[in-house]
Structures are given as C-alpha cells and as structure tokens.
Design a protein around this motif. Structure first.
Motif, short mmCIF file in Angstrom:
data_model
loop_
_atom_site.label_atom_id
_atom_site.label_comp_id
_atom_site.label_asym_id
_atom_site.label_seq_id
_atom_site.Cartn_x
_atom_site.Cartn_y
_atom_site.Cartn_z
N ALA A 84 1.93 -6.21 1.50
CA ALA A 84 2.41 -5.33 0.45
C ALA A 84 2.72 -6.12 -0.82
CB ALA A 84 3.65 -4.58 0.91
N ARG A 85 3.22 -7.34 -0.66
CA ARG A 85 3.51 -8.19 -1.80
C ARG A 85 2.25 -8.51 -2.60
NH1 ARG A 85 6.02 -13.18 0.37
NH2 ARG A 85 7.13 -11.61 1.57
N ASP A 86 1.10 -8.59 -1.90
CA ASP A 86 -0.17 -8.88 -2.57
C ASP A 86 -0.90 -7.60 -2.98
OD1 ASP A 86 0.16 -11.59 -2.38
OD2 ASP A 86 -0.91 -11.74 -0.47
N GLY A 87 -0.29 -6.45 -2.79
CA GLY A 87 -0.91 -5.19 -3.21
C GLY A 87 -2.01 -4.72 -2.27
N ARG A 89 -1.68 -2.62 0.39
CA ARG A 89 -1.18 -1.53 1.24
C ARG A 89 -2.30 -0.64 1.75
NH1 ARG A 89 3.05 -1.62 -2.76
NH2 ARG A 89 5.01 -2.18 -1.76
N VAL A 144 -8.35 -2.48 -6.53
CA VAL A 144 -7.16 -3.32 -6.48
C VAL A 144 -7.43 -4.62 -7.21
CG1 VAL A 144 -5.59 -4.55 -4.94
CG2 VAL A 144 -6.48 -2.33 -4.27
N PRO A 147 -4.85 -10.91 -6.80
CA PRO A 147 -3.52 -11.46 -7.07
C PRO A 147 -3.59 -12.50 -8.18
CG PRO A 147 -4.12 -11.72 -4.75
CD PRO A 147 -5.29 -11.16 -5.46
#
Length: 158
Positions: A84-87, A89, A144, A147
């Motif tokens: 989730a921290r890296d997007g 999800r 997405v 990162p």
C-alpha cells in the motif's frame, strides 16, 4: 527478556516432536512452526519476515494443499502495508482474489482420499478467468505511476 522467553517456549514443542519422530515432513513442519514462532513472538518483526515460515510450509503443500493456500493468503495479507505504501493496492487485490479463486478450485477437498497421481487439466472457464484477471491487473498497473515521482530524471551539470 519476555519476548525471548515466549519465543523459546513456542519453539520447544515442535523441536521436541521432531527429535522424537524425525522425518522429512516433520522437519518441514518444525521449520514452519519455528518460523511462525519467531514471526509472532519476536521483538521488532518486519512484515517481510512472514516469508520465512512460508517457505518450509510450501514443502508441505502437496500433502495439505488447502491448508497451505489459506496460510499463504493470510501471510501475504501481512505484506499489505508494504504494498500500500508503494501504491499497489489494486494489483494486490487482484492477485489475492485471483489466487484465492484458483486455490479454491484446484486444491482437492480435505474429504477426499489422496489426490490422483496425474493432475487433471484446468477447465476452459478457469483459463479464461486467468486471462481476464491478468489483463485486469496489467490495465490496473498501467495507470499507477512508478514509485519515486513518476520518471523525473535528475538534472546534471551542464
């Protein structure tokens, strides 16, 4: 001291059982139990440490496929904060749902006797479902950004 004592208490039963009746399956079960003891009871455990008991549990998958599939689903659930921290999800959710569907449909039921010696081919609907989930995950990942800011290059001297 408390966590060390709890961890040692949790390590003792599987190790004693392994010493009493050594076998390859008992060794894999002991390694998985010891890894879980460290993950659950040690001090300052990172989310990625769940992968340590997952590896020896994978050696038990041919004997207990449904149990392993549930354990791996729960183990990867603990990795969610990192993803989730890296997007990631959406990719995580698609992979979890796809894996759960495949594991549920392919794992033999626990009521059956030993699985057949030759695995059956996957049904056509399952292959189509896999293609759709793969396409959906690729489409989800296309939107997405990577990162670290989305591809900006560092400026050089010049």
């Amino acid at each position: 001291r408390l966590t060390a004592g709890c961890t040692l208490c949790a390590l003792a039963p599987p190790c004693v059982l392994l010493l009493r009746r050594p076998s390859r399956a008992a060794f894999a079960a002991c390694a998985a139990a010891c890894g879980l003891a460290f993950f659950l009871l040690s001090f300052q455990v990172h989310e990625k440490h769940i992968l340590l008991p997952l590896l020896p549990a994978g050696l038990l998958a041919p004997r207990h496929p449904r149990l392993f599939s549930w354990f791996s689903l729960l183990a990867t659930f603990s990795l969610f904060p990192l993803l989730a921290r890296d997007g990631l999800r959406l990719a995580y959710a698609v992979c979890q749902v796809g894996y759960a569907a495949l594991a549920h449909s392919l794992a033999p039921s626990l009521e059956r006797e030993p699985p057949p010696s030759r695995p059956a081919a996957a049904p056509a609907w399952m292959l189509a479902l896999g293609r759709q989930l793969h396409s959906l995950s690729l489409a989800g990942m296309a939107g997405v950004p990577p990162p670290g800011g989305g591809g900006e290059r560092p400026r050089g001297r010049g």
